[in-house]
Design a protein around this motif. Sequence first.
Motif, PDB file in Angstrom:
ATOM      1  N   ALA A 116      34.396 -40.592 -63.820  1.00  0.00           N
ATOM      2  CA  ALA A 116      33.955 -41.596 -65.045  1.00  0.00           C
ATOM      3  C   ALA A 116      33.699 -40.812 -66.171  1.00  0.00           C
ATOM      4  N   PRO A 117      34.863 -40.280 -66.902  1.00  0.00           N
ATOM      5  CA  PRO A 117      34.513 -39.310 -68.143  1.00  0.00           C
ATOM      6  C   PRO A 117      34.258 -40.000 -69.311  1.00  0.00           C
ATOM      7  N   GLY A 118      34.229 -41.320 -69.445  1.00  0.00           N
ATOM      8  CA  GLY A 118      33.827 -42.033 -70.643  1.00  0.00           C
ATOM      9  C   GLY A 118      32.348 -42.558 -70.274  1.00  0.00           C
ATOM     10  N   SER A 119      31.647 -42.304 -69.083  1.00  0.00           N
ATOM     11  CA  SER A 119      30.412 -42.677 -68.921  1.00  0.00           C
ATOM     12  C   SER A 119      29.540 -41.519 -67.969  1.00  0.00           C
ATOM     13  N   ARG A 120      29.574 -40.349 -68.658  1.00  0.00           N
ATOM     14  CA  ARG A 120      29.117 -39.256 -68.038  1.00  0.00           C
ATOM     15  C   ARG A 120      27.633 -39.408 -67.606  1.00  0.00           C
ATOM     16  N   ALA A 121      26.986 -39.886 -68.491  1.00  0.00           N
ATOM     17  CA  ALA A 121      25.466 -40.295 -68.490  1.00  0.00           C
ATOM     18  C   ALA A 121      24.924 -41.167 -67.338  1.00  0.00           C
ATOM     19  N   MET A 122      25.756 -42.383 -67.382  1.00  0.00           N
ATOM     20  CA  MET A 122      25.652 -43.330 -66.533  1.00  0.00           C
ATOM     21  C   MET A 122      26.103 -42.840 -65.137  1.00  0.00           C
ATOM     22  N   ALA A 123      27.201 -42.256 -64.998  1.00  0.00           N
ATOM     23  CA  ALA A 123      27.726 -41.724 -63.599  1.00  0.00           C
ATOM     24  C   ALA A 123      26.387 -40.709 -63.382  1.00  0.00           C
ATOM     25  N   ALA A 124      25.898 -39.628 -63.920  1.00  0.00           N
ATOM     26  CA  ALA A 124      24.901 -38.937 -63.420  1.00  0.00           C
ATOM     27  C   ALA A 124      23.748 -39.758 -62.961  1.00  0.00           C
ATOM     28  N   SER A 125      23.380 -40.537 -63.773  1.00  0.00           N
ATOM     29  CA  SER A 125      22.067 -41.690 -63.232  1.00  0.00           C
ATOM     30  C   SER A 125      22.194 -42.169 -62.390  1.00  0.00           C
ATOM     31  N   LEU A 126      23.555 -42.754 -62.074  1.00  0.00           N
ATOM     32  CA  LEU A 126      23.836 -43.633 -60.861  1.00  0.00           C
ATOM     33  C   LEU A 126      23.703 -42.646 -59.582  1.00  0.00           C
ATOM     34  N   MET A 127      24.209 -41.322 -59.801  1.00  0.00           N
ATOM     35  CA  MET A 127      24.152 -40.597 -58.519  1.00  0.00           C
ATOM     36  C   MET A 127      22.842 -40.015 -58.023  1.00  0.00           C
ATOM     37  N   MET A 128      22.004 -39.541 -59.294  1.00  0.00           N
ATOM     38  CA  MET A 128      20.583 -39.127 -58.968  1.00  0.00           C
ATOM     39  C   MET A 128      19.777 -40.303 -58.543  1.00  0.00           C
ATOM     40  N   GLY A 129      19.897 -41.539 -59.175  1.00  0.00           N
ATOM     41  CA  GLY A 129      19.175 -42.604 -58.744  1.00  0.00           C
ATOM     42  C   GLY A 129      19.223 -43.040 -57.562  1.00  0.00           C
ATOM     43  N   LEU A 130      20.581 -43.264 -57.161  1.00  0.00           N
ATOM     44  CA  LEU A 130      21.072 -43.624 -55.643  1.00  0.00           C
ATOM     45  C   LEU A 130      20.589 -42.694 -54.625  1.00  0.00           C
ATOM     46  N   ALA A 131      20.638 -40.996 -54.962  1.00  0.00           N
ATOM     47  CA  ALA A 131      20.230 -40.272 -54.046  1.00  0.00           C
ATOM     48  C   ALA A 131      18.793 -40.419 -53.718  1.00  0.00           C
TER      49      ALA A 131
ATOM     50  N   ILE B 168      13.926 -45.666 -50.001  1.00  0.00           N
ATOM     51  CA  ILE B 168      14.045 -46.895 -49.234  1.00  0.00           C
ATOM     52  C   ILE B 168      14.074 -46.591 -47.759  1.00  0.00           C
ATOM     53  N   ILE B 169      14.761 -45.541 -47.223  1.00  0.00           N
ATOM     54  CA  ILE B 169      14.712 -45.068 -45.986  1.00  0.00           C
ATOM     55  C   ILE B 169      13.596 -44.605 -45.373  1.00  0.00           C
ATOM     56  N   ALA B 170      12.742 -43.988 -46.292  1.00  0.00           N
ATOM     57  CA  ALA B 170      11.651 -42.865 -45.493  1.00  0.00           C
ATOM     58  C   ALA B 170      10.565 -43.871 -44.823  1.00  0.00           C
ATOM     59  N   PRO B 171      10.352 -45.256 -45.347  1.00  0.00           N
ATOM     60  CA  PRO B 171       9.387 -45.947 -44.384  1.00  0.00           C
ATOM     61  C   PRO B 171      10.056 -46.415 -42.959  1.00  0.00           C
ATOM     62  N   GLY B 172      11.415 -46.631 -42.992  1.00  0.00           N
ATOM     63  CA  GLY B 172      12.038 -46.806 -41.580  1.00  0.00           C
ATOM     64  C   GLY B 172      12.195 -45.854 -40.815  1.00  0.00           C
ATOM     65  N   MET B 173      12.241 -44.477 -41.480  1.00  0.00           N
ATOM     66  CA  MET B 173      12.251 -43.370 -40.556  1.00  0.00           C
ATOM     67  C   MET B 173      10.753 -42.996 -40.008  1.00  0.00           C
ATOM     68  N   GLY B 174       9.941 -43.446 -40.725  1.00  0.00           N
ATOM     69  CA  GLY B 174       8.479 -43.313 -40.453  1.00  0.00           C
ATOM     70  C   GLY B 174       8.203 -44.118 -39.101  1.00  0.00           C
TER      71      GLY B 174
END
Length: 154
Positions: free
Chosen positions: A94-109, A115-121
Amino acid sequence: MPIYLTRQDHTLPSVGVIIALFTIAGTLSGLTAGYCADRFGFKPVFLLSYLLMPPTLLMFLYMPGLGAYTGAFLSGFFVLAPMPLGVVMAQKLAPGSRAMAASLMMGLAYGLGGIIAPGMGRLADIFGLTIVLKCTAFIPLACLVPIALFPKIK
């Protein structure tokens, strides 16, 4: 991991060192993975990282005493190596939206981890921490098929 390590008779200061080694290795792996991705492409680096995650995570869990330090370093290296590559890959897709792509990747990670941590606990409460950690070590293998389908990106 700190709970698991203290149950394995590690002192709190040694647990701190082990977690620090995991994180430091992740920093080094980001640099190494970036260099390798520039030379060989994203897909081979992702595949290698995800193939080596399970054995190094299991090594981390099974190695007694000082072996935990080596296991922590190696598992941190391979677990954290794909993170910066995923961000760069998203930015290239997504070369036209680099900041958005980076934010989505880091935010999702980090968001999915939270979100998963309580279930794993909860699973650890039901089945035991050791069993859940050992089973979790194999999750990266489920990612190999989607990684194989990655587009070729330069």
